[in-house]
Design an enzyme around this catalytic site. Structure first.
Site, PDB file in Angstrom:
ATOM      1  N   GLY A  36       6.971  -1.482  -2.961  1.00 37.08           N
ATOM      2  CA  GLY A  36       6.376  -0.950  -1.730  1.00 37.08           C
ATOM      3  C   GLY A  36       7.406  -0.196  -0.902  1.00 37.08           C
ATOM      4  N   HIS A  37       8.568  -0.830  -0.713  1.00 34.82           N
ATOM      5  CA  HIS A  37       9.640  -0.152   0.026  1.00 34.82           C
ATOM      6  C   HIS A  37      10.065   1.134  -0.691  1.00 34.82           C
ATOM      7  CE1 HIS A  37      10.396  -4.508   1.200  1.00 34.82           C
ATOM      8  NE2 HIS A  37      10.304  -3.930   2.392  1.00 34.82           N
ATOM      9  N   GLN A  61      11.914 -10.661  15.901  1.00 32.69           N
ATOM     10  CA  GLN A  61      10.504 -10.598  15.530  1.00 32.69           C
ATOM     11  C   GLN A  61      10.035 -11.862  14.821  1.00 32.69           C
ATOM     12  OE1 GLN A  61      11.359  -7.030  13.021  1.00 32.69           O
ATOM     13  NE2 GLN A  61       9.747  -7.835  11.719  1.00 32.69           N
ATOM     14  N   ASP A 157       1.583  -3.669   6.816  1.00 32.85           N
ATOM     15  CA  ASP A 157       1.660  -4.183   8.181  1.00 32.85           C
ATOM     16  C   ASP A 157       0.936  -3.188   9.084  1.00 32.85           C
ATOM     17  OD1 ASP A 157       3.340  -6.576   7.734  1.00 32.85           O
ATOM     18  OD2 ASP A 157       4.717  -5.071   6.959  1.00 32.85           O
ATOM     19  N   SER A 192       4.845  -7.903  -1.051  1.00 33.26           N
ATOM     20  CA  SER A 192       5.458  -8.405   0.176  1.00 33.26           C
ATOM     21  C   SER A 192       6.697  -9.179  -0.213  1.00 33.26           C
ATOM     22  CB  SER A 192       4.482  -9.333   0.907  1.00 33.26           C
ATOM     23  OG  SER A 192       5.191 -10.119   1.857  1.00 33.26           O
TER      24      SER A 192
END
Lengths: 287, 287
Positions: A36-37, A61, A157, A192
């Site tokens: 994904g990155h 966060q 996200d 993820s």
């Protein structure tokens, strides 16, 4: 690939490129990189002359009792992947370089932070109080340090993407925020870094999130327009797995995340969140 | 002198200069310009290749019942003065261009803002709740729009200068914040756009602020080191005038604004505030 450890150092590199007329893309990450990155890096490389990726596990966060301490960290592996994917620079500061003397407790009164308002208080913001305050603050810092023309974030996200678009627009950052499609495993599970926490049983159960979204999309395709009905069906899918504790299954306005009674007038997004074993997972899809 | 009315327009001008290797200075103002503002422009012109001044009466730094509506506005006169003083560009947005759809109520939950912490809650922050939140938010916007290398602020608003230095440092703006000396009338009154509100009697009484600071400095020169004693003497000067209602007279750490029991260990600053007639005035001096 050059590695920078302070905001000043990465800014000098970026300003140098800007002065040469080159466009700069930033891919902010917390490391523990996956496909994904890398899809963000590829997108940035296609759209910009130079690509900076940042790797920073941002303490502000994470809530108390969350996984800040055990969040996977392997900078050497990440750097190798980023370099291979065509990054020109890696910005990898430590906590001190980012937060300095003011410390990382945003509500201590000792430091400046960015507050995002109501959009950051629903869904993930309700489950993780202060989460988006931390996200907005660190992304503001990263944008100010790396001075990109464009910044790339995953749609995984989704609420974060909306919060950051809003921040960038309202404070006039002058940066284009680019949202990129979710990358999924063959069985639909959204990639993820937290999937690494899942046991093999949990890993299997985790597909409930994607299946819930597919159920929602299928009802919508079949003509169902009452969000309540779609939400109930999605929730039922989440509830079916014994390892899955659902948090929410919602169909909302795709821009404001406001509740929708009926679909069809504005763009809608389906959002799901659930804890699988001890791991909280989220996913979403356009309806 | 070019005039820009949107963040995007002034950014394009500034980015153009930066790309040519020119340094850019920003002088943020609320208009109603006086010699104090012009001294900032001169300082910017001496230190930078190009100077941008902004004129924007920022609603979010005014409290309910304050003077936002009646704050003096004369853009034509201001523009003439800035051009004569050597400004290259004037950024004069309206409220919509700066705050857009999110609106100007920072606590409505509808928009992103910058919060500055405890340093913004004492003295002027205590007298004007939310004031520094508004100041920090608008200055963040102005810095992001005008992209200066350096930004110039008067020491007259000493606490504001500290709050902005802190914001710029903690969020990594990469801008040098330059504080410039207070410009005074021959009788010591610090120049302020709000002096225009004073009747001739009030104007005379308003010198009490400067006289209080001079009293404090003189006691310090005479060897007094107990802040309590100096503060009491300053307060006495403020109290002497029948048109003057003192708010505070304090001697504090020059960086943190924290109380000091005795002087001599760290740099100290004397701060005074008082309402003269209906006009709230502030002043300060190094001890």
């Amino acid at each position: 690939m050059q590695v920078y450890e302070t905001p000043g150092a990465v800014r000098r590199a970026s300003e140098g490129w800007r002065a040469e007329g080159l466009s700069v893309g930033l891919v902010p990450t917390m490391g523990a990189l996956h496909e994904g990155h890398l899809s963000l890096v590829e997108r940035a490389a296609a759209g910009c002359d130079r690509v900076v990726a940042s790797v920073f596990v941002n303490p502000t966060q994470f809530g108390a009792g969350e996984d800040f301490e055990r969040y996977p960290r392997d900078l050497k592996r990440d750097a190798g992947m980023l370099s291979a994917a065509g990054c020109d620079a890696l910005f990898a500061p430590d906590v001190g370089a980012m937060y300095g003397a003011g410390g990382t407790d945003l509500l201590s009164g000792e430091r400046t932070f960015v507050e995002v308002g109501r959009l950051g208080e629903v869904f993930e913001g309700a489950a993780r109080p202060g989460h988006f305050r931390g996200v907005a603050t660190v992304v503001a810092m990263l944008l100010l340090a790396a001075r990109p023309h464009r910044a790339y974030f995953g749609e995984k996200d989704y609420q974060q993407l909306l919060v950051l678009k809003k921040m960038v627009r309202e404070l006039h950052f002058g940066v284009e925020v680019v949202g990129c499609p979710i990358v999924r495993e063959p069985d639909g599970l959204a990639l993820s870094s937290r999937n690494a926490y899942l046991s093999s049983e949990e890993r299997e159960a985790a597909t409930a999130l994607f299946r819930a979204l597919e159920t929602g999309r299928s009802l919508y395709r079949d003509g169902v327009r009452k969000t309540e009905e779609i939400e109930a069906a999605m929730m039922e899918v989440l509830r079916a797995g014994s390892l899955v504790r659902p948090d929410y299954a919602a169909v909302v306005d795709a821009e404001s995340l406001a509740p929708l009674e009926r679909l069809g007038e504005s763009e809608a997004r389906a959002l799901v969140a659930a804890t699988v074993g001890r791991t909280r997972l989220i996913d979403n899809a356009a309806l």
